[in-house]
Design a protein around this motif. Structure first.
Motif, PDB file in Angstrom:
ATOM      1  N   SER A  21       1.961  -3.852  10.177  1.00  0.00           N
ATOM      2  CA  SER A  21       1.185  -3.521  11.363  1.00  0.00           C
ATOM      3  C   SER A  21       0.563  -2.130  11.243  1.00  0.00           C
ATOM      4  O   SER A  21      -0.608  -1.929  11.591  1.00  0.00           O
ATOM      5  N   THR A  22       1.330  -1.190  10.728  1.00  0.00           N
ATOM      6  CA  THR A  22       0.814   0.165  10.517  1.00  0.00           C
ATOM      7  C   THR A  22      -0.319   0.159   9.497  1.00  0.00           C
ATOM      8  O   THR A  22      -1.353   0.823   9.689  1.00  0.00           O
ATOM      9  N   LEU A  23      -0.148  -0.594   8.416  1.00  0.00           N
ATOM     10  CA  LEU A  23      -1.197  -0.680   7.399  1.00  0.00           C
ATOM     11  C   LEU A  23      -2.477  -1.283   7.980  1.00  0.00           C
ATOM     12  O   LEU A  23      -3.583  -0.810   7.689  1.00  0.00           O
ATOM     13  N   ALA A 148      -0.864  -7.527   0.623  1.00  0.00           N
ATOM     14  CA  ALA A 148      -1.661  -7.024   1.748  1.00  0.00           C
ATOM     15  C   ALA A 148      -1.972  -5.539   1.545  1.00  0.00           C
ATOM     16  O   ALA A 148      -3.122  -5.104   1.734  1.00  0.00           O
ATOM     17  N   TYR A 149      -0.964  -4.771   1.156  1.00  0.00           N
ATOM     18  CA  TYR A 149      -1.163  -3.338   0.858  1.00  0.00           C
ATOM     19  C   TYR A 149      -2.231  -3.185  -0.226  1.00  0.00           C
ATOM     20  O   TYR A 149      -3.156  -2.375  -0.101  1.00  0.00           O
ATOM     21  N   ASP A 150      -2.098  -3.969  -1.293  1.00  0.00           N
ATOM     22  CA  ASP A 150      -3.038  -3.865  -2.416  1.00  0.00           C
ATOM     23  C   ASP A 150      -4.467  -4.218  -2.005  1.00  0.00           C
ATOM     24  O   ASP A 150      -5.421  -3.582  -2.451  1.00  0.00           O
ATOM     25  N   ILE A 151      -4.616  -5.234  -1.162  1.00  0.00           N
ATOM     26  CA  ILE A 151      -5.959  -5.600  -0.686  1.00  0.00           C
ATOM     27  C   ILE A 151      -6.557  -4.445   0.114  1.00  0.00           C
ATOM     28  O   ILE A 151      -7.727  -4.086  -0.078  1.00  0.00           O
ATOM     29  N   LEU A 152      -5.774  -3.857   0.989  1.00  0.00           N
ATOM     30  CA  LEU A 152      -6.287  -2.739   1.783  1.00  0.00           C
ATOM     31  C   LEU A 152      -6.665  -1.560   0.889  1.00  0.00           C
ATOM     32  O   LEU A 152      -7.708  -0.927   1.102  1.00  0.00           O
ATOM     33  N   SER A 160      -0.954   5.422   0.835  1.00  0.00           N
ATOM     34  CA  SER A 160      -0.093   5.952  -0.221  1.00  0.00           C
ATOM     35  C   SER A 160       1.171   5.113  -0.311  1.00  0.00           C
ATOM     36  O   SER A 160       1.418   4.236   0.516  1.00  0.00           O
ATOM     37  N   LYS A 161       1.966   5.419  -1.299  1.00  0.00           N
ATOM     38  CA  LYS A 161       3.245   4.736  -1.457  1.00  0.00           C
ATOM     39  C   LYS A 161       4.112   4.923  -0.213  1.00  0.00           C
ATOM     40  O   LYS A 161       4.805   4.001   0.213  1.00  0.00           O
ATOM     41  N   LEU A 162       4.045   6.100   0.393  1.00  0.00           N
ATOM     42  CA  LEU A 162       4.834   6.337   1.606  1.00  0.00           C
ATOM     43  C   LEU A 162       4.378   5.465   2.772  1.00  0.00           C
ATOM     44  O   LEU A 162       5.183   5.094   3.622  1.00  0.00           O
ATOM     45  N   ASP A 163       3.087   5.113   2.814  1.00  0.00           N
ATOM     46  CA  ASP A 163       2.613   4.174   3.834  1.00  0.00           C
ATOM     47  C   ASP A 163       3.266   2.818   3.633  1.00  0.00           C
ATOM     48  O   ASP A 163       3.627   2.144   4.596  1.00  0.00           O
ATOM     49  N   TYR A 164       3.415   2.407   2.387  1.00  0.00           N
ATOM     50  CA  TYR A 164       4.052   1.129   2.083  1.00  0.00           C
ATOM     51  C   TYR A 164       5.548   1.171   2.391  1.00  0.00           C
ATOM     52  O   TYR A 164       6.102   0.237   2.967  1.00  0.00           O
TER      53      TYR A 164
END
Length: 171
Positions: A21-23, A148-152, A160-164
């Protein structure tokens, strides 16, 4: 005290959905700040034969809710895969979290040995609950969260990694 099936599933899945949700929120902010089309982000994919961002969120949601339902021996909620906007996808995460929050610790009694059958056709598989959670449900969930992270990232959202990783909790 040993780690319970509840502890290995519900807080982990909930946290992953919170991160998603944050991403998605950061994706929306990026689109708005740069004049990008939000619909393009929702439809973005890493490869032609992979699901778009919307499909990755839907599969992460499905994996989380079905894992909880299967492990506790109940029918989980069914969500139509109709999300077309970033806001819709955030709502999907919120609905999934709301469902997970209704699943009690007591409902997981005996789940480590409960036989879980999943898949269909020739790929139908039955595993004890602990193997299902640790060797299928959690890896599948994190595959879709990571994708999903990678697509964004691929569409230029500054993550960043910390977002993940998100902020760990002590629950």
């Amino acid at each position: 005290m040993p780690l319970s099936m509840y502890q290995a599933s519900i807080p982990v899945l909930t946290r992953g959905l919170d991160v998603l949700s944050t991403l998605l929120g950061k994706g929306a902010a990026h689109a708005d700040a740069g004049g990008h089309d939000r619909a393009t982000i929702v439809a973005a994919r890493l490869a032609p034969d992979m699901l778009p961002l919307s499909g990755q969120i839907q599969r992460a949601s499905d994996t989380a809710k079905f894992a909880a339902a299967r492990l506790t021996g109940v029918d989980g909620p069914s969500f139509a895969d109709e999300e077309a906007t970033l806001d819709d996808l955030q709502e999907r995460c919120a609905k999934t979290i709301a469902y997970l929050e209704t699943v009690s610790l007591d409902a997981f009694a005996g789940s480590e040995t409960r036989q879980i059958t999943f898949g269909g056709g020739t790929s139908k598989t039955t595993l004890p609950g602990d193997a299902y959670l640790l060797h299928f449900a959690l890896p599948n969930f994190f595959f879709h969260v990571t994708t999903a992270y990678d697509i964004l990232r691929h569409v230029g959202v500054p993550l960043s990694k910390l977002d993940y990783l998100g902020m760990p909790s002590r629950s």
